[in-house]
Structure formats: C-alpha cells, structure tokens
Design a protein around this motif. Structure first.
Motif, PDB file in Angstrom:
ATOM      1  N   ILE A  97      -5.888  10.107  -8.800  1.00 35.66           N
ATOM      2  CA  ILE A  97      -6.761   9.198  -8.050  1.00 35.66           C
ATOM      3  C   ILE A  97      -7.757   8.503  -8.974  1.00 35.66           C
ATOM      4  N   HIS A 113       0.891  -1.163   0.000  1.00 33.99           N
ATOM      5  CA  HIS A 113       0.000   0.000   0.000  1.00 33.99           C
ATOM      6  C   HIS A 113       0.927   1.211   0.000  1.00 33.99           C
ATOM      7  N   THR A 119      -7.604   3.122  -3.586  1.00 40.03           N
ATOM      8  CA  THR A 119      -6.860   4.060  -2.737  1.00 40.03           C
ATOM      9  C   THR A 119      -7.691   4.398  -1.502  1.00 40.03           C
ATOM     10  N   CYS A 157      -8.616   7.809   0.980  1.00 38.91           N
ATOM     11  CA  CYS A 157      -8.676   9.260   0.757  1.00 38.91           C
ATOM     12  C   CYS A 157      -8.473   9.943   2.109  1.00 38.91           C
ATOM     13  N   ALA A 204      -5.961   5.962 -11.073  1.00 38.39           N
ATOM     14  CA  ALA A 204      -5.635   4.771 -10.288  1.00 38.39           C
ATOM     15  C   ALA A 204      -6.857   3.860 -10.168  1.00 38.39           C
ATOM     16  N   GLY A 242      -4.186   7.662  -0.191  1.00 38.13           N
ATOM     17  CA  GLY A 242      -4.731   8.865  -0.825  1.00 38.13           C
ATOM     18  C   GLY A 242      -4.239  10.122  -0.139  1.00 38.13           C
ATOM     19  N   SER A 296       2.397   7.900  -2.690  1.00 37.23           N
ATOM     20  CA  SER A 296       1.324   8.893  -2.722  1.00 37.23           C
ATOM     21  C   SER A 296       1.039   9.339  -4.154  1.00 37.23           C
ATOM     22  N   SER A 335      -2.330  -1.210  -3.615  1.00 35.49           N
ATOM     23  CA  SER A 335      -3.207  -0.057  -3.398  1.00 35.49           C
ATOM     24  C   SER A 335      -2.325   1.142  -3.080  1.00 35.49           C
ATOM     25  N   MET A 336      -2.951   2.319  -3.050  1.00 36.87           N
ATOM     26  CA  MET A 336      -2.215   3.558  -2.793  1.00 36.87           C
ATOM     27  C   MET A 336      -2.836   4.329  -1.647  1.00 36.87           C
TER      28      MET A 336
END
Length: 371
Positions: free
Chosen positions: A208, A145, A218, A220, A211, A180, A148, A177-178
């Motif tokens: 975003i 994860h 993501t 947030c 992605a 947010g 940014s 995943s990222m």
C-alpha cells in the motif's frame, strides 16, 4: 450538546473532544464497548463530524466488478469464492470475454471497472499489464480500479520483480487506482487463522505505501466479525491512520462485515456468525472519529448491509454508499443476501429518504455531481 444527555461521564468527555480532534486508540477501544444511550450519542457525534467534514452529500459511483477467475492457490478461511481448477464450477475469463463485459458495462454507464480475481497459478505482473493495456486501448476513458495488494504481490513474485517495479509497470499501463482489499484484519495472529497464505500485516502495508509512493491511490478496508475482537479493529484502524498520515494516498475507508453463511471457518466452528448491527454502527462511527482530518470518505457497503441498514450507517458517520457494481461474485459466494447490482435510481431513492443529497462521483472523489 452532550451535556443534557443521560450518558456516562467518560462517554460525554470523549464525544465532546471528538467534535474538535481525532480520538485516541484508548478512547476508540472504550467506545467499542458502549451500549444504549451512549451508543446513540456516539452515532450522533459521528454524524455531526461527518457533516462538518463531508457535508450532506451521499456519493455513489457507477461501476462494474469483473471477477475474472475463481481459481485460486490461496487458502483463506473466510472465502467461499475460491475453486480449484479441477472443480466443475471453476472458471477463467479470457481477455476477449473481459472486453465484452467491459463494453456492456460502459454501455450501461459504468465509469469504473474493478477487476479482481483469484491467485490463478502462474499469473504474473506482465499478465496484469497486458490486460490493462488491452482494456485501455479499447476504452481509454474508463478508470481501472483493479487488483488487490495480494494480487500485486503475487504477480510481482511470479515475475521476479520487486513490488515497486511491478506497481510502476501497472501504472504505466494505465492502472488508475487499487482496491485496498486483502487487509482483512491487520493482526498476524488473526491472519494466521483466517488467511495463513496471504500477505502479512507488514507486507500489506509495504504494498500500500509503495503504491501511494509511485502515485497509485488506493482505498482501505477492514473485514471484521470473524475471530477478531474490538481491540483488533481499533489497532487495524490505527494502522490505516498512520499510513494516511505518512502518504495521504487513501481515498476512502470501506468497512466490510464478515459474510459467514458459506465461509469455511464458520462452518468449522472457528468463527463468529458475523458482526452484530451494534458492532457495525460502532465501526462506522468510531472510524469517522478516528479518521477525522485524514480520511474524509467512509463507505457503507449496501451489498454487505442491505439498503435499510446502509441508511442507518449513513446516519452514523458514513458519507458514501458504494457503487452500482454490475456483478459482484465474492460477497454473493460467501452468503451476502442483498443483491449484486442496483440501478442509480434505487441509490438516489435511498439517499433522499434520509434527507441527504445524492451525488454521482468518480473513483477518486475529484468529480462529484449532485443528481
């Protein structure tokens, strides 16, 4: 139930409506100004909606943060983490050291690694790709994860790629995943003061939404309590709400109170000394009422709030308490005073103390197990 409470008629009307449908921007802005018994009623309403949407489980994740460098070319006024390469306390972790930290984290139970760093001069998408592939080759079951939206955008620029091309490369490499982050407040006038070299609002939204489109979920976030006002917070949450209506790619909302003690903009007299406790509770409660039916999970960050106040946030609309973290250097640098690592047993104790059910989760809230 609000009919017997001694609260303003408009408050009562909004909260009764909120039991069945999301509140509007105008209603949210009104609620940002409530005090006293009206604030208590808002907290109760948010807690009731939390119960209806997420039940009585309070989730957490066993994770580990790896901030691989504090050398950064950005100029963010809220950041006390950034260093220049010539500074004596600057650092850059080589991949071999990152792998050692990852091995230690996994041995201690981490199921997620959150890897982020400063905008080190010259880093590009291919660096991030190689790092992901190396970690996944050693630890194929760990969820990454990481990175940014600002890091993704910066890396794509340096690699002369589009954001979509960069994200597809990172996904193929094993990015799960990222975070947010880098959202701060999604208002360009505010951003011109607090993070003038960072993504614009439109650019953050582009990263975003791209992605989500390529299959990378993501979180947030919203960082508030600096130069922003209630209207900025409501508009920010409405932008997030519109993205979620379009993509469905957010897994959780994480409010982040501004940590002021060491932040340059506070030391220069440009920013408030963070949000008040009442501000925090309004953000948690109003986000629950705005996001109902769209974003089920709202996280109370114990690193920002401390465990005692995180408990109050969990009684005001939040249903997640974040992670065990391992190492978290960015909040600590800014002046957070609540520690950088905790054991699952402490989280479990804190959750049970308010009569809720502690549950261990994965990053995407797909595997949840009561403990």
């Amino acid at each position: 139930m609000f009919g017997t409470m001694n609260i303003k008629t408009r408050t009562k009307k909004i909260l009764q409506k909120a039991m069945d449908e999301p509140i509007t921007k105008e209603e949210a802005l009104y609620l940002m100004g409530v005090t006293g018994r009206d604030l208590q009623a808002l907290m109760i309403a948010a807690d009731m909606v939390r119960e209806a949407e997420a039940g009585d489980r309070i989730t957490y994740i066993e994770n580990w943060n790896i901030n691989f460098t504090n050398i950064c070319s950005g100029q963010c006024g809220f950041c006390a983490f950034k260093r220049d390469a010539v500074d004596g306390d600057s650092y850059y972790l080589e991949t071999e050291r990152i792998l050692e930290i990852a091995a230690e984290a996994i041995e201690k139970g981490a199921r997620e690694l959150c890897i982020q760093g400063g905008l080190y001069p010259g880093l590009d998408t291919y660096f991030y790709e190689d790092l992901i592939r190396t970690i996944k080759s050693e630890f194929p079951d760990i969820h990454l994860h990481s990175f940014s939206p600002m890091e993704v955008y910066y890396g794509a620029q340096n690699a002369e790629l589009t954001v979509e091309e960069a994200l597809k490369i990172l996904k193929r490499a094993g990015l799960g995943s990222m975070p947010g982050t880098a959202a701060e407040i999604l208002d360009d006038d505010v951003r011109a003061v607090i993070c003038p070299t960072k993504l614009s609002t439109a650019e953050w939204v582009e990263v975003i939404e791209t992605a989500h489109r390529v299959g990378i979920p993501t979180t947030c976030t919203m960082m508030y309590g600096h130069i922003d006002g209630p209207e900025h917070r409501v508009e920010h949450m409405d932008i997030l709400r519109r993205i979620q209506e379009k993509t469905g790619g957010f897994t959780e909302f994480v409010p982040l109170p501004f940590m002021h003690p060491h932040a340059p903009i506070y030391r220069e007299g440009l920013a408030m000394p963070g949000a008040t406790g009442a501000d925090d509770l309004k953000v948690y409660a109003i986000s629950r009422l705005m996001f109902r039916g769209l974003i089920e999970n709202i996280q109370a960050s114990w690193v920002k709030l401390g465990f005692k106040f995180a408990q109050v946030a969990l009684l005001s609309g939040a249903n997640d308490i974040g992670g065990t973290l391992g190492e978290e250097n960015i909040s600590r640098s800014a002046g957070a005073s609540h520690g950088v690592r905790t054991e699952p047993e402490e989280i479990i104790r804190v959750v049970r103390d308010i009569g809720r059910i502690p549950a261990r989760r994965d990053t995407l809230y797909r595997e949840i197990e009561d403990v």
